[in-house]
Write a protein that holds these residues in place. Structure first.
Motif, PDB file in Angstrom:
ATOM      1  N   HIS A   1       0.851  -1.179   0.000  1.00 54.75           N
ATOM      2  CA  HIS A   1       0.000   0.000   0.000  1.00 54.75           C
ATOM      3  C   HIS A   1       0.894   1.239   0.000  1.00 54.75           C
ATOM      4  O   HIS A   1       1.657   1.459   0.925  1.00 54.75           O
TER       5      HIS A   1
ATOM      6  N   VAL B   1      -4.315   6.078  -0.953  1.00 55.83           N
ATOM      7  CA  VAL B   1      -3.371   4.975  -0.928  1.00 55.83           C
ATOM      8  C   VAL B   1      -3.570   4.103  -2.163  1.00 55.83           C
ATOM      9  O   VAL B   1      -4.690   3.714  -2.469  1.00 55.83           O
ATOM     10  N   ALA B   2      -2.498   3.815  -2.862  1.00 55.50           N
ATOM     11  CA  ALA B   2      -2.579   2.945  -4.030  1.00 55.50           C
ATOM     12  C   ALA B   2      -2.162   1.535  -3.630  1.00 55.50           C
ATOM     13  O   ALA B   2      -1.157   1.343  -2.946  1.00 55.50           O
ATOM     14  N   VAL B   3      -2.981   0.563  -4.035  1.00 59.22           N
ATOM     15  CA  VAL B   3      -2.598  -0.827  -3.819  1.00 59.22           C
ATOM     16  C   VAL B   3      -1.757  -1.239  -5.033  1.00 59.22           C
ATOM     17  O   VAL B   3      -2.266  -1.333  -6.143  1.00 59.22           O
ATOM     18  N   VAL B   4      -0.472  -1.443  -4.799  1.00 62.02           N
ATOM     19  CA  VAL B   4       0.472  -1.622  -5.898  1.00 62.02           C
ATOM     20  C   VAL B   4       1.002  -3.056  -5.908  1.00 62.02           C
ATOM     21  O   VAL B   4       1.224  -3.650  -4.855  1.00 62.02           O
TER      22      VAL B   4
ATOM     23  N   THR C   1       5.513  -2.081 -12.096  1.00 57.44           N
ATOM     24  CA  THR C   1       4.494  -2.183 -11.049  1.00 57.44           C
ATOM     25  C   THR C   1       3.154  -1.816 -11.670  1.00 57.44           C
ATOM     26  O   THR C   1       3.099  -1.151 -12.693  1.00 57.44           O
ATOM     27  N   THR C   2       2.084  -2.247 -11.021  1.00 58.39           N
ATOM     28  CA  THR C   2       0.758  -1.872 -11.498  1.00 58.39           C
ATOM     29  C   THR C   2      -0.093  -1.500 -10.294  1.00 58.39           C
ATOM     30  O   THR C   2       0.124  -2.008  -9.188  1.00 58.39           O
ATOM     31  N   VAL C   3      -1.051  -0.604 -10.494  1.00 56.43           N
ATOM     32  CA  VAL C   3      -1.938  -0.216  -9.395  1.00 56.43           C
ATOM     33  C   VAL C   3      -3.214  -1.037  -9.502  1.00 56.43           C
ATOM     34  O   VAL C   3      -3.951  -0.927 -10.472  1.00 56.43           O
ATOM     35  N   ASP C   4      -3.486  -1.882  -8.493  1.00 57.93           N
ATOM     36  CA  ASP C   4      -4.699  -2.703  -8.479  1.00 57.93           C
ATOM     37  C   ASP C   4      -5.925  -1.839  -8.226  1.00 57.93           C
ATOM     38  O   ASP C   4      -6.927  -1.947  -8.894  1.00 57.93           O
ATOM     39  N   THR C   5      -5.821  -0.983  -7.204  1.00 56.35           N
ATOM     40  CA  THR C   5      -6.946  -0.129  -6.848  1.00 56.35           C
ATOM     41  C   THR C   5      -6.450   1.019  -5.973  1.00 56.35           C
ATOM     42  O   THR C   5      -5.319   1.006  -5.506  1.00 56.35           O
ATOM     43  N   LEU C   6      -7.337   2.003  -5.763  1.00 54.80           N
ATOM     44  CA  LEU C   6      -7.005   3.116  -4.874  1.00 54.80           C
ATOM     45  C   LEU C   6      -7.925   3.073  -3.659  1.00 54.80           C
ATOM     46  O   LEU C   6      -9.097   2.709  -3.768  1.00 54.80           O
ATOM     47  N   ILE C   7      -7.390   3.446  -2.518  1.00 56.65           N
ATOM     48  CA  ILE C   7      -8.191   3.490  -1.291  1.00 56.65           C
ATOM     49  C   ILE C   7      -8.043   4.884  -0.707  1.00 56.65           C
ATOM     50  O   ILE C   7      -6.948   5.447  -0.740  1.00 56.65           O
ATOM     51  N   GLU C   8      -9.144   5.425  -0.179  1.00 59.05           N
ATOM     52  CA  GLU C   8      -9.022   6.708   0.502  1.00 59.05           C
ATOM     53  C   GLU C   8      -8.733   6.457   1.974  1.00 59.05           C
ATOM     54  O   GLU C   8      -9.373   5.635   2.613  1.00 59.05           O
TER      55      GLU C   8
END
Ligand SMILES: Cc1cc2nc3c(=O)[nH]c(=O)nc-3n(C[C@H](O)[C@H](O)[C@H](O)COP(=O)(O)OP(=O)(O)OC[C@H]3O[C@@H](n4cnc5c(N)ncnc54)[C@H](O)[C@@H]3O)c2cc1C
Ligand SMILES: Nc1ncnc2c1ncn2[C@@H]1O[C@H](COP(=O)(O)O)[C@@H](O)[C@H]1O
Lengths: 322, 265
Positions: free
Chosen positions: A134, A143-146, B227-234
């Motif tokens: 994260h 926050v980006a899940v990378v 790298t890749t971004v799966d998703t974003l969380i606030e």
């Protein structure tokens, strides 16, 4: 067996606590997957501290000793650690997100054309073996899940103070590797080091934080801090201006507080700042702007001029014996 | 002794406090945010201009981003940069720090003839600080991060001041080298009024595509990233009481004293 390498940062033989945080976290990950943790320690006379790293989670420690390695130098460290990685191909490589950790990891990731996640606040290894972290951005609000999709070793730097070092394991096997350093080839040489007393505010129980609203005059802030036995911290611009040391500013690029109480005066509450007060139990702030964003991050938000409020507050706390 | 090119990397970032997160689409809404030159890059540019004033050389700005960054690059020219390059290409979308540092390194090589490359310490949006050492590795030159000042001390040699835990260190570095410049280490100048008109109207900004840099679409953007971004969380602000205390300074102090005494018990 897959191998997680952890860069163990040290300076003049003193191991960086943040590296121990990463070691312990790496060991937890390794234990769930049946992997191995190897610490990589470069320094002058450091084999003495190497075995101790086992307690924090290292199965093994690779030690590289040379007088020129006493303190971190990016180019030299990156060359030595990079050559070790090339020779032994670890699967993962973690470092703590200190200035030096980022400096090293940024260079190594390009050398190995591999993925590098920045200052992760959560880290895991997925079933397919990919490293998932994260990564906070925009000062920490989003926050980006990378996920790493290419390259070996899979790399990440780990945010400071997120994981706790644990003294839960045994001795580490120590392997000393001969340093291949040609002083004549160094393109970066250390000339001088100037250090003041370093204070680690992440451990303070009470903190008074001064912002630009103080106009750089910390007299009242110091007085209040002394009275309630608190440490003094600042927002980043005050450090940038040279009014306070750089180790005591709070925020995404500075220290994260874990205090029971923080009294924040004359700070607007920018995203990069409030990232550093997330874990404070009670936040009291004073700001003359009723619209200041810090209001949302405070338990008690006093609207007024700090130069009028603080002297009275100090007086009242003093007469009642604090 | 005069310096050769001093190259400054510069990006444009939205103000972090004006970013909004859409929890439904899980995307970042930048449309309402004001853009600005990345704060640390303004410090890097100021340092470059001061180096030029002292030691000569040409200051050249390099940026990799969408065409709407152009006005900000012209602003850097108005501040005093001699030349500027914008690397812009659809294929660059989605680049992580690996292709970003590659593209910037290629652009720097194409400009060539440089003694010093200056970057910001980190960007205020992504904020990885990984691009600077990455560029240095692609270029095969030494690097120093978190630099607050640079002094040329001999032919091909400079002394740099670097912030470290508990203080600072002075390092001697062979040119060419890359330094990442610490945010806030100097006060960036304002654009000169006359120069600003010239920079906006007459200055010819160079724009390069990846083909101009000899790069293929596979090497950059999503495809070239590791790298890749799966998703974003606030990350929501922590729950706080958010109690407002108002009144005369004396009333406020009284109330604060009461709260503090309670907490210290
Ligand atoms: C990449 C990046 C990283 C950064 N990292 C950090 C970081 O780690 N930490 C950090 O702090 N900043 C960081 N910053 C800077 C951050 O964005 C803000 O600029 C900074 O936090 C503002 O500091 P401040 O609140 O003290 O000053 P200001 O924003 O100027 O706020 C001063 C406040 O004081 C109030 N005030 C003025 N006079 C009085 C008075 N007499 N009485 C009461 N109140 C008064 C004003 O109303 C105002 O709200 C970073 C920026 C970038 C781009
Ligand atoms: N797209 C870009 N264009 C130009 N410079 C960049 C770009 N991305 C990063 N940089 C430079 O690298 C520094 C650090 O960025 P980062 O590693 O993203 O935190 C910035 O301050 C810039 O100087």
């Amino acid at each position: 067996m897959k191998d997680i390498w952890v860069f163990v940062e040290q300076d003049s033989g003193v191991v960086e606590e943040a590296s121990l945080e990463v070691l312990s976290k790496a060991r937890e990950l390794a234990d769930t997957r049946g992997f191995k943790v190897t610490g990589v320690l470069l320094g002058k006379d450091v084999r003495g501290v190497a075995a101790r790293l086992g307690r924090y989670g290292a199965h093994k420690v690779i030690v590289v000793e040379h007088p020129l390695l006493e303190s971190y130098i990016g180019e030299l460290y990156a060359k030595i650690v990079g050559d070790l990685i090339e020779e032994r191909s670890p699967d993962y490589f973690l470092a703590s997100a200190t200035r030096n950790g980022r400096d090293l990891a940024g260079r190594l990731a390009v050398r190995f054309r591999t993925g590098l996640q920045a200052h992760v606040i959560h880290i895991d290894i997925a079933d397919d073996g990919s490293l998932v972290g994260h990564v906070p951005g925009f000062g920490g609000n989003i926050v980006a899940v990378v996920r790493n999709v290419k390259g070996r070793p899979q790399m990440a730097t780990v945010a400071l103070g997120v994981f706790r070092p644990r003294e839960a394991w045994g001795e580490a096997e120590v392997e000393v590797v001969e340093a291949r350093v040609d002083p004549g080839k160094l393109r970066v040489r250390r000339v001088e080091v100037v250090k003041g007393g370093y204070v680690d505010l992440s451990k303070s129980r009470r903190v008074v934080v001064a912002g630009m609203g103080t106009g750089g005059d910390l007299t009242l802030v110091r007085e209040l801090a002394k009275l309630i036995q608190a440490d003094v911290a600042v927002s980043r611009p005050l450090s940038d201006m040279g009014i306070a040391p750089k180790d005591i500013y709070v925020g995404s690029t500075g220290v994260s507080l874990n205090a029971d109480l923080a009294i924040v005066v004359g700070v607007s509450g920018a995203p990069h700042f409030v990232a550093g007060i997330r874990n404070v139990k009670t936040v009291i702030s004073i700001n003359k702007d009723p619209e200041a964003p810090i209001a949302e991050y405070s338990d008690y938000f006093a609207v007024g001029d700090l130069f009028e409020i603080l002297p009275k507050l100090i007086e009242k706390l003093r007469t009642t014996g604090g | 002794m005069s310096l050769r090119n001093i190259i400054v990397t510069m990006k444009v970032t939205p103000k972090p406090e004006e970013i909004r997160f859409d929890p439904v689409t899980k995307t970042i809404d930048r449309s309402k945010a004001t853009n600005e030159i990345n704060p640390a890059d303004r410090n890097a540019l100021e340092m470059a201009l001061q180096l030029k004033e002292r030691y000569g050389g040409r200051v050249i700005v390099v940026s990799m981003g969408p065409p709407f960054w152009e006005p900000f690059i012209r602003l850097a020219v108005a501040m005093g940069a001699d030349d500027a390059v914008l690397v812009s290409d659809r294929a660059l979308a989605g680049s992580d720090t690996l292709p970003t540092s590659l593209t910037l390194a290629r652009a720097i090589q194409k400009i060539g003839d440089y003694d010093i490359v200056l970057t910001g310490e980190e960007s205020s949006d992504g904020g990885t600080g990984q691009v600077p050492p990455g560029i240095a590795e692609w270029l095969g030159i030494p690097h120093v991060t978190y630099v607050t000042s640079i002094e040329v001390v001999g032919p091909g040699r400079a002394r740099v001041k670097r912030t470290i835990k508990g203080g600072y260190e002075i390092l001697e570095v062979d040119m060419p080298f890359l330094a990442s410049v610490e945010l806030g280490c100097n006060t960036p100048r304002f654009p000169d009024f006359r120069r600003k008109r010239w920079a906006e109207r007459e200055f010819k900004l160079k724009t390069w595509s990846i083909a101009d840099l000899g790069l293929s679409p596979e090497e950059v953007g999503f495809k070239g990233s590791a790298t890749t971004v799966d998703t974003l969380i606030e990350l929501k602000p922590p729950e706080r009481l958010r109690r407002r205390i108002t009144g005369t300074p004396d009333e406020i102090a009284e109330e604060l004293a009461r709260i503090i005494r309670e907490l210290l018990r």
